[in-house]
Write a protein that holds these residues in place. Structure first.
Motif, mmCIF file in Angstrom:
data_model
loop_
_atom_site.group_PDB
_atom_site.id
_atom_site.type_symbol
_atom_site.label_atom_id
_atom_site.label_comp_id
_atom_site.label_asym_id
_atom_site.label_seq_id
_atom_site.Cartn_x
_atom_site.Cartn_y
_atom_site.Cartn_z
ATOM 1 N N TYR A 137 32.039 -46.786 18.241
ATOM 2 C CA TYR A 137 30.638 -46.925 18.608
ATOM 3 C C TYR A 137 30.528 -47.670 19.930
ATOM 4 C CZ TYR A 137 29.725 -45.182 14.007
ATOM 5 O OH TYR A 137 29.690 -44.381 12.901
ATOM 6 N N ARG A 138 30.000 -46.942 20.928
ATOM 7 C CA ARG A 138 29.939 -47.520 22.273
ATOM 8 C C ARG A 138 29.039 -48.728 22.354
ATOM 9 N NH1 ARG A 138 31.394 -42.218 25.054
ATOM 10 N NH2 ARG A 138 32.027 -41.306 23.091
ATOM 11 N N ASP A 139 27.962 -48.718 21.549
ATOM 12 C CA ASP A 139 26.992 -49.812 21.680
ATOM 13 C C ASP A 139 27.315 -50.987 20.757
ATOM 14 O OD1 ASP A 139 26.468 -48.167 19.550
ATOM 15 O OD2 ASP A 139 24.310 -48.451 19.607
ATOM 16 N N LEU A 140 28.424 -50.900 20.041
ATOM 17 C CA LEU A 140 28.862 -52.065 19.254
ATOM 18 C C LEU A 140 29.972 -52.788 20.028
ATOM 19 C CD1 LEU A 140 29.002 -50.846 15.545
ATOM 20 C CD2 LEU A 140 27.078 -51.684 16.854
#
Lengths: 368, 298
Positions: B86-89
């Motif tokens: 997950y890029r936004d984690l």
């Protein structure tokens, strides 16, 4: 259970990290309520009005004065002949004409009643219906205040004539409508986007390659959106109550319960969309065409279902929003209870079950 | 550990795998080597139970890749070819999430990922999308190891990664043996074959050869010459026109030529001289994996 919680946590992080979308989802209902609320209450002030009053007696003059004093009406012309009205409507110089009969005051006393004719430019149906309701209100107040002392003077009946759109049956109950659309938007559109995003970025490949139960994946992703849509629901209700005095006459528990059912219907629809699309863009277009437009256009929010062609009336039956609008209007404005609304509730429940079954059937446990 | 028997798979009319068969032993570091489009990803996805084979059988341990997909998903670690975290984690949130997905936590098997994760730990609060390519791969490897799988399936983990990070990555794969973890790794880089215990060469969906890197080189049966000159493109065309060689292909700064019979370098330079090519270096060369791969190609 621990796995489910960690998916919910993860999904909440996605939502919070994407704060622009979050802001839109919270601000949009506020903006919509305010825009709809004020746009409607502003436009109906200073309606350009033509008066045709051949009698020119005390009662007609007093009624006209009351209308002007209400600030809703602005008399732009006094005409002698009814023929002048249509020309002025067409040029946009006026939107309503009030026609008193000859000897209005005399006949009112003599015949225990009299009617006035109201001609409204119904090419803008919402305005026309609001205008007519204002006139009815003013006339009734006038009767009560001025003529009420003399019971022998009975009634003034405003006879409404809608030009250009005679079958008008419009309602402008925007708060239920906005709730319906916002919940559909967040639940169906946002969840279908959130689920297809996993596919598009390849995250789904990793989730599939893990021992996670697919039901947990979906449930975990959906629950934060249930919370978000509930916040929006409460926001709209509070705002509608405080700013616009939109009441909740029925049971609040019933309203929230029915909303929860509608949220489930929308979510199951969103999940179904995500199972048949593989990119966010496709999900977006699908949601727009299959959900959003029908919800706005065919649910009865803007255009009354009664005045639609029969085919569209049939189409409106399969739109969940239609049933929810019936329920929410009925609960909020008429104070109905479940023994009246069981049929609509049952239909929404059945829709939810169908969508969930279809999604389970369509859900892929592999990549193809 | 892995048994693949006659696996075929096609997408519409295109055959991605044609009766592929090989075995991987427990504890092995096994390389699946072939160019883009050879069928490596399809094969790994079939083993990871993400795709169904059209025909053939495959087992991981005693588990069938079709029937026992739940077992396999619990006990195999997988790193897809595209970055799939997950890029936004953040780094830590990703690791914690994937640990919880397998019903474990970061601490339980931390010793396993420690040498890798230590390198990215200074950035543990950075979002995954902000990591460099090499660090992304280290994080993805950590996430695929966090549940201590028995088998690790890695799909082109070093593609698009800088030379230093690639080297570090292979060092870490080498240490998996100490923990008894079998590794199947695919790569388009021939030189990485030398780092594996055994490799399978794959091309157009067919397994060309399965052996240790040394044996693969030993199987090279032609005579190999390396040739260098000024005008590279003209030289290749000239060499191809000579009918001395079975194959002529560019190889680094040289051109590699193979022939079934031994050829005297003097003969080559004479013939090239007749075509107006001079100042040419011609040497007999030692073959590498790539030479064997090209020899095997139809």
């Amino acid at each position: 259970m621990k796995k489910l919680i960690s998916i919910i946590q993860k999904e909440s992080l996605h939502i919070i990290r994407d704060w622009r979308t979050l802001m839109i989802l919270v601000m949009m209902p506020i903006a919509l309520v305010v825009i709809f609320g004020f746009a409607i209450s502003n436009e109906i002030r200073n309606i350009k009005t033509i008066v045709i009053d051949p009698s020119r007696d005390v009662h007609s003059q007093e009624l006209i004065r009351k209308m002007e004093a209400s600030n809703y009406f602005k008399i732009v012309a006094y005409e002698d002949h009814i023929e002048a009205v249509e020309g002025m409507f067409k040029r946009g110089k006026a939107h309503v004409a009030i026609v008193f009969p000859l000897n209005f005051g005399q006949d009112l006393i003599k015949n225990n009643g009299q009617s006035i004719q109201v001609i409204a430019d119904a090419s803008e149906p919402n305005n026309a219906s609001i205008i007519s309701s204002y006139i009815e209100g003013i006339v009734q107040t006038y009767q009560a205040d001025v003529l009420g002392k003399n019971p022998s003077l009975m009634s003034i009946i405003p006879e409404m004539r809608m030009l250009y759109n005679p079958g008008l049956k419009s309602v402008y109950l925007f708060v239920p409508g906005i709730i319906t659309i916002i919940l559909m938007l967040i639940c169906a559109l946002m969840t279908s986007l959130a689920l297809t995003r996993e596919k598009e970025f390849g995250n789904m490949e990793l989730l599939l390659a893990s021992p996670l139960n697919p039901a947990f994946v979906i449930l975990g992703k959906v629950i934060p959106y249930v919370a978000l849509s509930f916040i929006d629901l409460l926001l709209i209700l509070v705002l509608g109550d405080i700013v616009f005095d939109v009441p909740v006459r029925g049971s609040l528990a019933l309203l929230l319960g029915e909303s929860l059912l509608y949220i489930s219907t929308s979510l199951s629809l969103g999940i179904f969309i995500s199972t048949v699309t593989s990119t966010q863009q496709a999900a977006m277009i699908f949601s727009m065409i299959a959900l959003f437009l029908p919800t706005v256009l065919l649910s009865g929010f803007i255009f009354p279902i009664e005045s639609m062609p029969v085919i569209l009336q049939w189409v409106s039956h399969i739109i969940p929003a239609k049933w929810f609008i019936i329920i929410i209007k009925s609960v909020m404005l008429q104070g109905s209870s479940l023994d009246i609304l069981w049929k609509e509730t049952l239909i929404m429940g059945a829709m939810t079950v169908i969508f969930i079954m279809a999604s389970i059937k369509k859900f892929k446990i592999r990549l193809e | 550990m892995i048994q693949i028997e006659q696996i075929s798979k096609s997408y519409n009319a295109h055959a991605a795998l044609k009766q592929a068969s090989f075995k991987v032993d427990r504890g092995e570091l096994f390389g699946l080597i072939g160019p883009d489009g050879a069928g490596k990803t399809t094969l790994i996805r079939i083993l990871m139970t993400l795709l169904l084979p059209d025909s053939g059988k495959a087992h991981i341990g005693q588990w069938d890749v079709v029937k026992d997909y739940r077992k396999i998903r619990q006990h195999v670690g997988y790193m897809p070819g595209n970055f799939s975290l997950y890029r936004d984690l953040t780094v830590e949130e990703n690791l914690r999430f994937f640990a919880s997905v397998f019903g474990t936590n970061i601490k339980t098997h931390y010793h396993l990922i420690k040498p890798i994760y230590e390198q990215i730990e200074p950035f543990k609060n950075r979002r995954a999308e902000k990591l460099s390519g090499g660090m992304k791969q280290k994080l993805a490897l950590s996430c695929s190891l966090i549940h201590r799988p028995e088998l690790l399936l890695l799909d082109e983990p070093t593609t698009g990664v800088d030379a230093v990070s690639r080297q570090e990555f292979w060092q870490m794969l080498g240490t998996m043996k100490e923990h008894g973890i079998t590794v199947l790794v695919s790569t388009p880089y021939m030189e990485e074959a030398d780092l594996c215990d055994r490799v399978a060469l794959i091309q157009n969906g067919e397994i060309l050869e399965v052996a240790s890197p040394k044996n693969i080189v030993d199987h090279f049966s032609s005579h190999l010459y390396r040739i260098k000159g000024k005008e590279r493109l003209g030289l290749i065309n000239a060499l191809r026109s000579l009918s001395l060689f079975t194959k002529v292909y560019p190889f680094g700064e040289y051109i590699h030529c193979t022939s079934d019979e031994a050829v005297e370098p003097v003969v080559i330079s004479q013939q090239l001289g007749q075509l107006g090519m001079d100042e040419i270096v011609i040497e007999a060369a030692l073959p590498g994996i790539e030479d064997r791969f090209i020899e095997l190609m139809a």
